[in-house]
Write a protein that holds these residues in place. Sequence first.
Motif, short mmCIF file in Angstrom:
data_model
loop_
_atom_site.label_atom_id
_atom_site.label_comp_id
_atom_site.label_asym_id
_atom_site.label_seq_id
_atom_site.Cartn_x
_atom_site.Cartn_y
_atom_site.Cartn_z
N ARG A 75 3.12 -11.23 -8.30
CA ARG A 75 1.87 -11.06 -9.05
C ARG A 75 0.70 -10.86 -8.09
NH1 ARG A 75 -0.75 -15.48 -13.26
NH2 ARG A 75 -2.59 -14.22 -13.83
N ARG A 76 0.71 -11.60 -7.00
CA ARG A 76 -0.34 -11.49 -5.98
C ARG A 76 0.33 -11.17 -4.64
NH1 ARG A 76 -2.35 -14.94 -2.10
NH2 ARG A 76 -4.48 -14.48 -1.42
N VAL A 77 -0.19 -10.19 -3.93
CA VAL A 77 0.41 -9.76 -2.66
C VAL A 77 -0.48 -10.21 -1.52
CG1 VAL A 77 1.20 -7.81 -1.29
CG2 VAL A 77 1.49 -7.79 -3.78
N SER A 78 0.01 -11.15 -0.73
CA SER A 78 -0.74 -11.61 0.44
C SER A 78 -0.42 -10.73 1.64
CB SER A 78 -0.38 -13.07 0.75
OG SER A 78 0.95 -13.16 1.22
N THR A 79 -1.29 -10.78 2.62
CA THR A 79 -1.08 -9.96 3.81
C THR A 79 0.17 -10.38 4.57
OG1 THR A 79 -2.19 -9.07 5.77
CG2 THR A 79 -2.53 -11.40 5.32
N GLU A 80 0.59 -11.64 4.41
CA GLU A 80 1.81 -12.12 5.06
C GLU A 80 3.04 -11.37 4.57
OE1 GLU A 80 2.84 -16.51 6.28
OE2 GLU A 80 3.46 -16.20 4.20
N ARG A 81 3.00 -10.84 3.34
CA ARG A 81 4.14 -10.11 2.81
C ARG A 81 4.42 -8.84 3.62
NH1 ARG A 81 6.87 -13.43 -0.71
NH2 ARG A 81 5.43 -14.34 -2.24
N VAL A 82 3.39 -8.34 4.31
CA VAL A 82 3.54 -7.11 5.10
C VAL A 82 3.52 -7.42 6.59
CG1 VAL A 82 2.53 -4.84 5.60
CG2 VAL A 82 2.41 -5.79 3.28
N ASN A 83 2.57 -8.26 7.02
CA ASN A 83 2.34 -8.49 8.44
C ASN A 83 3.10 -9.71 8.97
OD1 ASN A 83 0.26 -6.36 9.04
ND2 ASN A 83 -0.72 -7.39 7.32
N SER A 84 4.41 -9.67 8.79
CA SER A 84 5.30 -10.71 9.30
C SER A 84 6.65 -10.06 9.54
CB SER A 84 5.42 -11.87 8.31
OG SER A 84 6.03 -11.43 7.12
N GLY A 85 7.55 -10.79 10.18
CA GLY A 85 8.86 -10.22 10.48
C GLY A 85 9.57 -9.64 9.28
N PRO A 86 9.70 -10.41 8.17
CA PRO A 86 10.36 -9.87 6.98
C PRO A 86 9.62 -8.70 6.35
CG PRO A 86 10.31 -12.27 6.91
CD PRO A 86 9.41 -11.85 8.04
N GLY A 87 8.32 -8.56 6.63
CA GLY A 87 7.53 -7.48 6.03
C GLY A 87 7.98 -6.09 6.44
N TYR B 5 -13.79 -27.01 23.89
CA TYR B 5 -13.47 -26.10 22.81
C TYR B 5 -12.99 -26.91 21.61
CZ TYR B 5 -8.48 -26.80 23.79
OH TYR B 5 -7.24 -27.36 23.95
N ARG B 6 -13.00 -26.29 20.45
CA ARG B 6 -12.52 -26.92 19.22
C ARG B 6 -11.67 -25.92 18.45
NH1 ARG B 6 -13.99 -27.14 13.95
NH2 ARG B 6 -15.86 -25.90 14.31
N VAL B 7 -10.49 -26.36 18.00
CA VAL B 7 -9.55 -25.51 17.26
C VAL B 7 -9.70 -25.75 15.77
CG1 VAL B 7 -7.09 -25.20 16.71
CG2 VAL B 7 -7.84 -25.29 19.10
N GLN B 8 -9.60 -24.66 15.00
CA GLN B 8 -9.57 -24.73 13.54
C GLN B 8 -8.31 -24.03 13.03
OE1 GLN B 8 -11.69 -26.26 11.08
NE2 GLN B 8 -9.79 -25.75 9.98
N ALA B 9 -7.41 -24.79 12.42
CA ALA B 9 -6.24 -24.18 11.76
C ALA B 9 -6.68 -23.56 10.44
CB ALA B 9 -5.18 -25.24 11.51
N THR B 10 -5.98 -22.52 9.99
CA THR B 10 -6.29 -21.88 8.71
C THR B 10 -4.97 -21.50 8.02
OG1 THR B 10 -6.28 -19.50 9.21
CG2 THR B 10 -8.20 -20.76 9.96
N GLU B 11 -5.09 -21.06 6.79
CA GLU B 11 -3.97 -20.45 6.07
C GLU B 11 -4.30 -18.98 5.81
OE1 GLU B 11 -1.03 -21.69 5.51
OE2 GLU B 11 -1.56 -23.62 6.40
N GLY B 12 -4.86 -18.34 6.84
CA GLY B 12 -5.32 -16.96 6.72
C GLY B 12 -4.24 -15.95 6.41
N GLY B 13 -2.99 -16.28 6.65
CA GLY B 13 -1.91 -15.37 6.32
C GLY B 13 -1.78 -15.11 4.83
N HIS B 14 -2.44 -15.95 4.03
CA HIS B 14 -2.32 -15.83 2.57
C HIS B 14 -3.51 -15.12 1.94
CE1 HIS B 14 1.32 -18.22 2.62
NE2 HIS B 14 0.72 -18.99 3.50
N LEU B 15 -4.33 -14.46 2.76
CA LEU B 15 -5.35 -13.58 2.21
C LEU B 15 -4.69 -12.38 1.55
CD1 LEU B 15 -7.99 -13.52 5.11
CD2 LEU B 15 -8.08 -14.82 2.99
N ASP B 16 -5.42 -11.69 0.69
CA ASP B 16 -4.86 -10.52 0.00
C ASP B 16 -4.60 -9.37 0.97
OD1 ASP B 16 -5.14 -11.85 -2.41
OD2 ASP B 16 -7.12 -11.00 -2.81
N PHE B 17 -3.52 -8.66 0.74
CA PHE B 17 -3.23 -7.45 1.51
C PHE B 17 -4.18 -6.34 1.07
CE2 PHE B 17 -0.76 -3.38 1.71
CZ PHE B 17 -0.80 -3.24 3.10
#
Length: 329
Positions: free
Chosen positions: A188-200, A157-169
């Motif tokens: 100014r820009r709302v990423s999905t991490e702003r909602v889909n994380s503990g502090p969200g 198998y092969r792993v790919q890390a991403t910064e997908g949490g910073h996609l737009d909500f």
Amino acid sequence: MSTSLVAVDIGGTHARFALAEIADDGAISLAEPITLKTSDFASLQTAWEEFERRCGCSVPRRAAIAIAGPVNGETVRMTNNSWVLHTGALDEQLGLDAVCVLNDFAAVAHAVARAPEDQLIHITGPQGPLPTLGTTSVVGPGTGLGVAHFHRFPGGYRVQATEGGHLDFAPLDAVDDAILARLRQQHRRVSTERVNSGPGIVEIYCALSALEKRPIDTPVEDRAIWERGLAREDSLATAAVERFCMSLGSVAGDYALAHGANAVVLAGGIGLRLREWLPRSGFGERFRFKGRYQQMMAGIPVKLIIHPQPGLFGAVAAFALDHSGEPQT
């Protein structure tokens, strides 16, 4: 012969160290972790010295180190603490003969790829083990939103890390619209991490209170909302937890589509806290709600990894993969 090494999982708040062993058949074992506060130490090197002191013995000269942040150069500046890591010099700084350095959520993806079936519990979709071929998305709500994926092929198998949490909500209904409107006042820009994380959960809770015209005490702390909501001691907090499950289902489905995945695994501290909630929540419905692809989404299994230390376990798995051709001692 087996391989002994030190596993390290470095976050913004804590650094976890554990002695680890890779058996000659590839099986991984971890000793009880030692957890240190990063704010108590000037650097990884001084924290390592404290780990050695607490162990009371000479530690192995090999290490697998998972770091919270992008690992794509010689220098990694931690986003939530003052440590600066020079990844190309860690072997010299720590006196190591071999080292594997990777993103912390890439380590979690390695853990999912290597986890035994009893460490993966069913959330929604078809029952059964993870597919032996193809791509699995790994999504982890915690302090932030971790996203990675791995691809299985014959023999590995092969792993790919991403910064997908910073996609737009992406809002789907009027409640989501209200959450986005609230966040738009702050960012100014709302990423999905702003909602889909503990502090969200705070943003969800405040948006729901505004829709119901309920006064709330300020400041609102995410820990208190999670505790009251999960305990069902506060109806609004409980509604916020339920809405969080729905939103997580939406974004997990988005990642499955983007990665071309045939399975999804949830990870992270929030995922574990929602273990009993997710299968009975609107998570599955939102996961499948992808228009013309609804039937395809219904065929994708979603699981939750319950390993107690996936970052440490996965870091060791990554080391084993990177050093599979080296002599073991």
